[in-house]
Scaffold this motif. Structure first.
Motif, PDB file in Angstrom:
ATOM      1  N   THR A 217       0.842  -1.187   0.000  1.00 44.70           N
ATOM      2  CA  THR A 217       0.000   0.000   0.000  1.00 44.70           C
ATOM      3  C   THR A 217       0.879   1.239   0.000  1.00 44.70           C
ATOM      4  O   THR A 217       2.075   1.180   0.243  1.00 44.70           O
ATOM      5  CB  THR A 217      -0.882   0.028   1.257  1.00 44.70           C
ATOM      6  N   LYS A 218       0.273   2.361  -0.277  1.00 40.80           N
ATOM      7  CA  LYS A 218       1.018   3.609  -0.272  1.00 40.80           C
ATOM      8  C   LYS A 218       1.641   3.866   1.091  1.00 40.80           C
ATOM      9  O   LYS A 218       2.797   4.252   1.201  1.00 40.80           O
ATOM     10  CB  LYS A 218       0.090   4.760  -0.661  1.00 40.80           C
ATOM     11  N   SER A 219       0.886   3.615   2.153  1.00 39.09           N
ATOM     12  CA  SER A 219       1.425   3.835   3.493  1.00 39.09           C
ATOM     13  C   SER A 219       2.562   2.869   3.782  1.00 39.09           C
ATOM     14  O   SER A 219       3.520   3.213   4.484  1.00 39.09           O
ATOM     15  CB  SER A 219       0.313   3.687   4.548  1.00 39.09           C
ATOM     16  N   GLY A 220       2.469   1.634   3.266  1.00 36.87           N
ATOM     17  CA  GLY A 220       3.525   0.651   3.475  1.00 36.87           C
ATOM     18  C   GLY A 220       4.823   1.064   2.822  1.00 36.87           C
ATOM     19  O   GLY A 220       5.904   0.918   3.413  1.00 36.87           O
ATOM     20  N   MET A 225      10.367   3.665   3.377  1.00 34.99           N
ATOM     21  CA  MET A 225      11.285   4.755   3.027  1.00 34.99           C
ATOM     22  C   MET A 225      11.664   5.582   4.249  1.00 34.99           C
ATOM     23  O   MET A 225      12.712   6.233   4.265  1.00 34.99           O
ATOM     24  CB  MET A 225      10.656   5.630   1.951  1.00 34.99           C
ATOM     25  N   LYS A 226      10.837   5.546   5.288  1.00 37.35           N
ATOM     26  CA  LYS A 226      11.151   6.251   6.526  1.00 37.35           C
ATOM     27  C   LYS A 226      11.974   5.386   7.477  1.00 37.35           C
ATOM     28  O   LYS A 226      12.330   5.844   8.568  1.00 37.35           O
ATOM     29  CB  LYS A 226       9.860   6.717   7.204  1.00 37.35           C
ATOM     30  N   SER A 227      12.242   4.157   7.074  1.00 37.68           N
ATOM     31  CA  SER A 227      13.093   3.245   7.855  1.00 37.68           C
ATOM     32  C   SER A 227      14.204   2.718   6.942  1.00 37.68           C
ATOM     33  O   SER A 227      14.349   1.507   6.742  1.00 37.68           O
ATOM     34  CB  SER A 227      12.259   2.088   8.414  1.00 37.68           C
ATOM     35  N   PRO A 228      15.007   3.620   6.368  1.00 39.44           N
ATOM     36  CA  PRO A 228      15.923   3.222   5.294  1.00 39.44           C
ATOM     37  C   PRO A 228      17.070   2.321   5.734  1.00 39.44           C
ATOM     38  O   PRO A 228      17.489   1.442   4.977  1.00 39.44           O
ATOM     39  CB  PRO A 228      16.448   4.564   4.762  1.00 39.44           C
ATOM     40  N   LEU A 229      17.597   2.508   6.934  1.00 37.20           N
ATOM     41  CA  LEU A 229      18.746   1.701   7.360  1.00 37.20           C
ATOM     42  C   LEU A 229      18.355   0.236   7.528  1.00 37.20           C
ATOM     43  O   LEU A 229      19.082  -0.673   7.111  1.00 37.20           O
ATOM     44  CB  LEU A 229      19.331   2.253   8.657  1.00 37.20           C
ATOM     45  N   TYR A 290      14.202   6.511  -6.809  1.00 36.30           N
ATOM     46  CA  TYR A 290      14.126   7.238  -5.545  1.00 36.30           C
ATOM     47  C   TYR A 290      13.352   8.541  -5.714  1.00 36.30           C
ATOM     48  O   TYR A 290      12.439   8.844  -4.926  1.00 36.30           O
ATOM     49  CB  TYR A 290      15.527   7.531  -5.008  1.00 36.30           C
ATOM     50  N   PHE A 291      13.694   9.339  -6.716  1.00 32.14           N
ATOM     51  CA  PHE A 291      13.025  10.626  -6.903  1.00 32.14           C
ATOM     52  C   PHE A 291      11.547  10.437  -7.249  1.00 32.14           C
ATOM     53  O   PHE A 291      10.696  11.223  -6.811  1.00 32.14           O
ATOM     54  CB  PHE A 291      13.733  11.437  -7.976  1.00 32.14           C
ATOM     55  N   TYR A 292      11.236   9.378  -8.003  1.00 37.41           N
ATOM     56  CA  TYR A 292       9.830   9.101  -8.346  1.00 37.41           C
ATOM     57  C   TYR A 292       9.044   8.714  -7.099  1.00 37.41           C
ATOM     58  O   TYR A 292       7.953   9.240  -6.851  1.00 37.41           O
ATOM     59  CB  TYR A 292       9.766   7.981  -9.385  1.00 37.41           C
ATOM     60  N   TRP A 293       9.587   7.804  -6.301  1.00 36.51           N
ATOM     61  CA  TRP A 293       8.898   7.364  -5.088  1.00 36.51           C
ATOM     62  C   TRP A 293       8.833   8.476  -4.051  1.00 36.51           C
ATOM     63  O   TRP A 293       7.843   8.584  -3.318  1.00 36.51           O
ATOM     64  CB  TRP A 293       9.594   6.139  -4.502  1.00 36.51           C
ATOM     65  N   LYS A 294       9.870   9.297  -3.966  1.00 36.15           N
ATOM     66  CA  LYS A 294       9.859  10.403  -3.013  1.00 36.15           C
ATOM     67  C   LYS A 294       8.683  11.331  -3.306  1.00 36.15           C
ATOM     68  O   LYS A 294       7.970  11.769  -2.390  1.00 36.15           O
ATOM     69  CB  LYS A 294      11.168  11.182  -3.087  1.00 36.15           C
ATOM     70  N   LYS A 295       8.475  11.623  -4.573  1.00 36.24           N
ATOM     71  CA  LYS A 295       7.368  12.496  -4.969  1.00 36.24           C
ATOM     72  C   LYS A 295       6.015  11.824  -4.744  1.00 36.24           C
ATOM     73  O   LYS A 295       5.052  12.478  -4.340  1.00 36.24           O
ATOM     74  CB  LYS A 295       7.527  12.882  -6.448  1.00 36.24           C
ATOM     75  N   TYR A 297       5.265   9.012  -2.637  1.00 35.54           N
ATOM     76  CA  TYR A 297       4.943   8.466  -1.321  1.00 35.54           C
ATOM     77  C   TYR A 297       5.295   9.361  -0.146  1.00 35.54           C
ATOM     78  O   TYR A 297       4.773   9.167   0.954  1.00 35.54           O
ATOM     79  CB  TYR A 297       5.651   7.116  -1.134  1.00 35.54           C
ATOM     80  N   LEU A 298       6.214  10.315  -0.335  1.00 39.30           N
ATOM     81  CA  LEU A 298       6.648  11.134   0.787  1.00 39.30           C
ATOM     82  C   LEU A 298       6.233  12.587   0.626  1.00 39.30           C
ATOM     83  O   LEU A 298       6.996  13.509   0.891  1.00 39.30           O
ATOM     84  CB  LEU A 298       8.179  11.050   0.935  1.00 39.30           C
ATOM     85  N   LYS A 299       5.035  12.797   0.173  1.00 38.99           N
ATOM     86  CA  LYS A 299       4.522  14.166  -0.016  1.00 38.99           C
ATOM     87  C   LYS A 299       4.333  14.841   1.339  1.00 38.99           C
ATOM     88  O   LYS A 299       3.951  14.215   2.300  1.00 38.99           O
ATOM     89  CB  LYS A 299       3.193  14.114  -0.771  1.00 38.99           C
TER      90      LYS A 299
END
Length: 299
Positions: A217-220, A225-229, A290-295, A297-299
Protein backbone atom coordinates in the motif's frame (compact mmCIF):
# COMPACT_ATOMS: atom_id res chain seq x y z
CA UNK A 1 0.93 -41.64 20.76
CA UNK A 2 1.20 -37.92 20.18
CA UNK A 3 4.57 -36.39 21.00
CA UNK A 4 4.41 -33.41 23.32
CA UNK A 5 6.07 -30.18 22.28
CA UNK A 6 5.92 -26.79 23.93
CA UNK A 7 5.11 -24.13 21.34
CA UNK A 8 5.37 -20.41 21.97
CA UNK A 9 2.65 -18.51 20.11
CA UNK A 10 4.13 -15.01 19.95
CA UNK A 11 1.82 -12.04 19.38
CA UNK A 12 3.35 -8.59 18.88
CA UNK A 13 0.53 -6.07 19.13
CA UNK A 14 -0.13 -2.36 18.80
CA UNK A 15 -3.60 -0.83 19.25
CA UNK A 16 -5.51 -3.97 18.28
CA UNK A 17 -7.77 -4.39 21.30
CA UNK A 18 -10.78 -4.89 19.02
CA UNK A 19 -9.28 -7.93 17.28
CA UNK A 20 -7.61 -9.64 20.24
CA UNK A 21 -10.81 -11.37 21.52
CA UNK A 22 -11.14 -13.37 18.28
CA UNK A 23 -7.48 -14.37 18.52
CA UNK A 24 -7.91 -15.43 22.17
CA UNK A 25 -11.02 -17.42 21.27
CA UNK A 26 -9.03 -19.33 18.63
CA UNK A 27 -6.37 -20.17 21.22
CA UNK A 28 -9.01 -21.37 23.69
CA UNK A 29 -10.38 -23.66 20.97
CA UNK A 30 -7.04 -25.38 20.36
CA UNK A 31 -7.19 -29.17 20.56
CA UNK A 32 -3.91 -29.03 22.48
CA UNK A 33 -3.40 -26.44 25.18
CA UNK A 34 0.15 -27.23 26.37
CA UNK A 35 1.61 -24.09 24.77
CA UNK A 36 2.68 -20.61 25.79
CA UNK A 37 0.96 -17.49 24.49
CA UNK A 38 3.39 -14.58 24.73
CA UNK A 39 2.07 -11.07 24.07
CA UNK A 40 4.46 -8.16 23.55
CA UNK A 41 2.59 -4.86 23.54
CA UNK A 42 4.52 -2.31 21.47
CA UNK A 43 3.28 0.71 23.40
CA UNK A 44 -0.43 0.54 22.64
CA UNK A 45 -2.44 3.66 23.46
CA UNK A 46 -5.86 1.98 23.29
CA UNK A 47 -7.37 -0.36 25.92
CA UNK A 48 -5.09 -3.31 25.16
CA UNK A 49 -3.51 -3.32 28.62
CA UNK A 50 -6.92 -3.18 30.33
CA UNK A 51 -8.20 -6.02 28.13
CA UNK A 52 -5.20 -8.18 28.98
CA UNK A 53 -5.89 -7.51 32.66
CA UNK A 54 -9.42 -8.92 32.26
CA UNK A 55 -7.98 -12.17 30.94
CA UNK A 56 -6.56 -12.89 34.38
CA UNK A 57 -10.13 -13.56 35.52
CA UNK A 58 -10.97 -15.93 32.68
CA UNK A 59 -8.88 -18.97 33.66
CA UNK A 60 -7.46 -19.46 30.17
CA UNK A 61 -6.54 -23.11 29.47
CA UNK A 62 -2.99 -22.32 28.38
CA UNK A 63 0.02 -20.55 29.87
CA UNK A 64 0.34 -16.91 28.89
CA UNK A 65 2.36 -13.76 29.56
CA UNK A 66 1.87 -10.09 28.73
CA UNK A 67 4.68 -7.54 28.57
CA UNK A 68 4.41 -3.90 27.50
CA UNK A 69 7.25 -1.81 26.05
CA UNK A 70 7.74 1.59 24.46
CA UNK A 71 6.65 1.84 20.85
CA UNK A 72 9.40 0.95 18.41
CA UNK A 73 7.86 -1.15 15.65
CA UNK A 74 6.95 -4.81 15.30
CA UNK A 75 10.55 -5.95 14.88
CA UNK A 76 11.50 -4.44 18.25
CA UNK A 77 8.56 -6.24 19.86
CA UNK A 78 9.80 -9.52 18.39
CA UNK A 79 13.28 -8.85 19.78
CA UNK A 80 11.81 -7.96 23.18
CA UNK A 81 10.17 -11.39 23.34
CA UNK A 82 13.48 -13.26 23.47
CA UNK A 83 13.90 -13.45 27.27
CA UNK A 84 10.35 -14.75 27.81
CA UNK A 85 10.16 -17.51 25.19
CA UNK A 86 9.65 -20.94 26.76
CA UNK A 87 8.87 -23.00 23.69
CA UNK A 88 11.19 -25.05 21.50
CA UNK A 89 9.66 -23.32 18.48
CA UNK A 90 8.02 -19.95 17.91
CA UNK A 91 4.87 -19.26 15.89
CA UNK A 92 4.35 -15.54 15.24
CA UNK A 93 0.62 -14.78 15.32
CA UNK A 94 -0.31 -11.21 14.45
CA UNK A 95 -2.91 -9.61 16.68
CA UNK A 96 -5.54 -9.24 13.95
CA UNK A 97 -5.30 -12.91 12.85
CA UNK A 98 -6.11 -16.27 14.46
CA UNK A 99 -5.29 -19.99 14.33
CA UNK A 100 -7.24 -23.00 13.16
CA UNK A 101 -8.30 -25.28 16.07
CA UNK A 102 -5.68 -27.91 15.21
CA UNK A 103 -2.75 -25.53 14.69
CA UNK A 104 -0.80 -26.25 17.88
CA UNK A 105 -1.59 -29.96 17.70
CA UNK A 106 -0.31 -30.08 14.12
CA UNK A 107 3.01 -28.47 15.03
CA UNK A 108 3.44 -30.64 18.13
CA UNK A 109 2.77 -33.77 16.10
CA UNK A 110 4.98 -32.93 13.12
CA UNK A 111 7.97 -30.94 14.37
CA UNK A 112 9.34 -33.78 16.57
CA UNK A 113 10.00 -35.73 13.36
CA UNK A 114 12.53 -33.03 12.35
CA UNK A 115 13.70 -31.38 15.57
CA UNK A 116 16.93 -33.37 15.74
CA UNK A 117 18.04 -32.28 12.28
CA UNK A 118 20.56 -29.44 12.76
CA UNK A 119 20.17 -28.32 9.13
CA UNK A 120 16.54 -27.26 9.63
CA UNK A 121 15.32 -23.94 11.03
CA UNK A 122 11.64 -24.85 11.24
CA UNK A 123 8.47 -25.51 9.26
CA UNK A 124 6.27 -23.42 7.00
CA UNK A 125 2.50 -23.84 6.79
CA UNK A 126 -0.10 -21.99 4.76
CA UNK A 127 -1.89 -18.86 5.81
CA UNK A 128 -5.47 -18.92 4.62
CA UNK A 129 -8.67 -16.94 4.30
CA UNK A 130 -11.92 -17.56 6.10
CA UNK A 131 -13.35 -19.05 2.89
CA UNK A 132 -10.86 -21.92 3.05
CA UNK A 133 -8.44 -20.79 0.34
CA UNK A 134 -4.76 -20.26 1.13
CA UNK A 135 -2.50 -17.38 0.17
CA UNK A 136 0.26 -19.18 -1.71
CA UNK A 137 0.74 -21.90 -4.29
CA UNK A 138 0.94 -25.55 -3.25
CA UNK A 139 4.41 -26.92 -2.63
CA UNK A 140 5.84 -29.55 -5.03
CA UNK A 141 5.28 -32.17 -2.34
CA UNK A 142 3.95 -32.26 1.18
CA UNK A 143 6.75 -32.09 3.77
CA UNK A 144 8.94 -30.55 1.07
CA UNK A 145 12.41 -29.61 2.34
CA UNK A 146 14.23 -26.62 0.78
CA UNK A 147 15.90 -23.39 1.77
CA UNK A 148 13.93 -20.16 1.57
CA UNK A 149 16.25 -18.43 -0.93
CA UNK A 150 16.42 -21.17 -3.54
CA UNK A 151 12.82 -22.24 -3.19
CA UNK A 152 10.70 -19.17 -2.55
CA UNK A 153 12.88 -16.18 -3.47
CA UNK A 154 14.46 -17.54 -6.66
CA UNK A 155 11.24 -19.11 -7.90
CA UNK A 156 9.17 -16.05 -7.11
CA UNK A 157 6.75 -17.88 -4.81
CA UNK A 158 4.75 -15.15 -3.17
CA UNK A 159 2.05 -15.14 -0.52
CA UNK A 160 2.24 -15.05 3.24
CA UNK A 161 3.10 -18.26 5.08
CA UNK A 162 2.92 -19.25 8.73
CA UNK A 163 6.51 -20.00 9.72
CA UNK A 164 7.43 -22.06 12.76
CA UNK A 165 11.01 -21.20 13.70
CA UNK A 166 13.35 -22.82 16.18
CA UNK A 167 13.49 -20.67 19.30
CA UNK A 168 17.28 -20.86 19.54
CA UNK A 169 17.66 -19.48 16.02
CA UNK A 170 14.97 -16.85 16.55
CA UNK A 171 17.06 -15.58 19.46
CA UNK A 172 20.35 -15.99 17.59
CA UNK A 173 19.30 -13.58 14.84
CA UNK A 174 17.68 -10.50 16.45
CA UNK A 175 16.34 -7.92 14.03
CA UNK A 176 18.58 -4.87 13.48
CA UNK A 177 17.23 -1.82 15.27
CA UNK A 178 17.97 1.79 14.34
CA UNK A 179 16.95 4.99 16.17
CA UNK A 180 13.69 6.54 14.95
CA UNK A 181 12.95 3.68 12.54
CA UNK A 182 9.65 1.85 13.06
CA UNK A 183 9.83 -0.84 10.40
CA UNK A 184 12.03 -3.82 9.54
CA UNK A 185 11.05 -6.43 6.96
CA UNK A 186 10.65 -9.92 8.42
CA UNK A 187 12.12 -11.30 5.20
CA UNK A 188 15.52 -10.31 6.63
CA UNK A 189 15.23 -13.11 9.20
CA UNK A 190 14.16 -15.83 6.75
CA UNK A 191 16.83 -14.80 4.21
CA UNK A 192 19.53 -14.77 6.86
CA UNK A 193 18.63 -18.19 8.21
CA UNK A 194 18.36 -19.63 4.68
CA UNK A 195 22.11 -19.23 4.19
CA UNK A 196 22.65 -22.05 6.71
CA UNK A 197 19.31 -23.76 7.26
CA UNK A 198 16.44 -25.33 5.35
CA UNK A 199 12.70 -25.33 6.02
CA UNK A 200 10.06 -28.06 5.90
CA UNK A 201 7.15 -26.83 3.72
CA UNK A 202 3.66 -28.19 4.39
CA UNK A 203 0.54 -28.09 2.24
CA UNK A 204 -1.68 -27.36 5.23
CA UNK A 205 -3.38 -24.20 6.52
CA UNK A 206 -3.15 -23.50 10.25
CA UNK A 207 -3.35 -19.69 10.27
CA UNK A 208 -6.26 -17.47 9.16
CA UNK A 209 -5.91 -13.81 8.21
CA UNK A 210 -7.42 -11.04 6.16
CA UNK A 211 -5.60 -10.61 2.86
CA UNK A 212 -5.60 -7.39 0.84
CA UNK A 213 -4.92 -7.77 -2.86
CA UNK A 214 -2.68 -5.37 -4.72
CA UNK A 215 0.70 -5.65 -3.01
CA UNK A 216 2.26 -2.82 -1.02
CA UNK A 217 0.00 0.00 0.00
CA UNK A 218 1.02 3.61 -0.27
CA UNK A 219 1.42 3.84 3.49
CA UNK A 220 3.52 0.65 3.48
CA UNK A 221 5.98 2.04 0.94
CA UNK A 222 6.25 5.31 2.83
CA UNK A 223 6.91 3.42 6.05
CA UNK A 224 9.78 1.56 4.40
CA UNK A 225 11.28 4.76 3.03
CA UNK A 226 11.15 6.25 6.53
CA UNK A 227 13.09 3.25 7.85
CA UNK A 228 15.92 3.22 5.29
CA UNK A 229 18.75 1.70 7.36
CA UNK A 230 16.71 -1.34 8.25
CA UNK A 231 15.52 -1.71 4.67
CA UNK A 232 19.11 -1.50 3.44
CA UNK A 233 19.86 -4.47 5.72
CA UNK A 234 16.93 -6.31 4.16
CA UNK A 235 18.19 -5.55 0.65
CA UNK A 236 21.66 -6.82 1.56
CA UNK A 237 20.15 -10.12 2.67
CA UNK A 238 19.30 -10.72 -1.00
CA UNK A 239 22.66 -9.60 -2.41
CA UNK A 240 24.52 -12.91 -2.31
CA UNK A 241 25.33 -15.55 -4.90
CA UNK A 242 22.57 -17.87 -3.67
CA UNK A 243 20.00 -15.43 -5.03
CA UNK A 244 19.20 -15.31 -8.75
CA UNK A 245 20.36 -12.32 -10.82
CA UNK A 246 16.87 -10.98 -11.45
CA UNK A 247 16.15 -10.64 -7.74
CA UNK A 248 19.60 -9.22 -6.98
CA UNK A 249 19.11 -6.47 -9.57
CA UNK A 250 15.74 -5.56 -8.09
CA UNK A 251 17.24 -5.38 -4.60
CA UNK A 252 20.13 -3.23 -5.85
CA UNK A 253 17.61 -0.73 -7.21
CA UNK A 254 15.81 -0.73 -3.86
CA UNK A 255 19.14 -0.34 -2.06
CA UNK A 256 19.78 2.89 -3.97
CA UNK A 257 16.33 4.17 -2.98
CA UNK A 258 16.84 3.48 0.71
CA UNK A 259 20.45 4.69 0.66
CA UNK A 260 19.27 8.03 -0.72
CA UNK A 261 16.53 8.14 1.93
CA UNK A 262 19.26 7.61 4.54
CA UNK A 263 21.31 10.45 3.06
CA UNK A 264 24.14 8.20 1.89
CA UNK A 265 26.59 9.52 -0.67
CA UNK A 266 27.27 7.60 -3.88
CA UNK A 267 30.55 6.27 -2.47
CA UNK A 268 29.05 5.24 0.86
CA UNK A 269 26.19 3.41 -0.82
CA UNK A 270 28.66 1.46 -2.96
CA UNK A 271 30.95 0.56 -0.07
CA UNK A 272 28.16 -0.61 2.23
CA UNK A 273 26.30 -2.70 -0.35
CA UNK A 274 28.88 -5.45 -0.70
CA UNK A 275 28.19 -5.45 -4.46
CA UNK A 276 30.05 -2.41 -5.84
CA UNK A 277 30.09 -3.57 -9.49
CA UNK A 278 26.38 -4.33 -9.70
CA UNK A 279 25.51 -1.27 -7.68
CA UNK A 280 27.44 0.96 -10.09
CA UNK A 281 25.45 -0.44 -13.02
CA UNK A 282 22.14 0.17 -11.26
CA UNK A 283 22.96 3.62 -9.85
CA UNK A 284 21.14 5.79 -12.41
CA UNK A 285 17.85 3.82 -12.52
CA UNK A 286 18.03 3.44 -8.74
CA UNK A 287 18.30 7.17 -8.19
CA UNK A 288 15.51 7.82 -10.71
CA UNK A 289 13.30 5.41 -8.77
CA UNK A 290 14.13 7.24 -5.54
CA UNK A 291 13.02 10.63 -6.90
CA UNK A 292 9.83 9.10 -8.35
CA UNK A 293 8.90 7.36 -5.09
CA UNK A 294 9.86 10.40 -3.01
CA UNK A 295 7.37 12.50 -4.97
CA UNK A 296 4.69 9.80 -4.87
CA UNK A 297 4.94 8.47 -1.32
CA UNK A 298 6.65 11.13 0.79
CA UNK A 299 4.52 14.17 -0.02
Amino acid sequence: MLNCLMVTVLTPTYNRVNTLPKLVDSLCRQTRTDFQWLVIDDGSTDDTEAYMETLKQQNLPFEWEYHKKENGGKHTALNAAHPYIKGDVVLILDSDDYLTPDAVETVEREWPCYRNRPDLCGMSYFRGKEDGTHLSVANPADFYVADHLHYRVNQGIRGDHCEIVRADLFKKYPFPVYPNERFMAESWLWNTMALNYKTVYRNKTIYICEYLEGGLTKSGRALRMKSPLGMMDDCRSYLNDEVCLKVRVKEMLLYWVYARCAGYSFAKALSTSGRPVGMTLTAIPGWMLYFYWKKKYLK
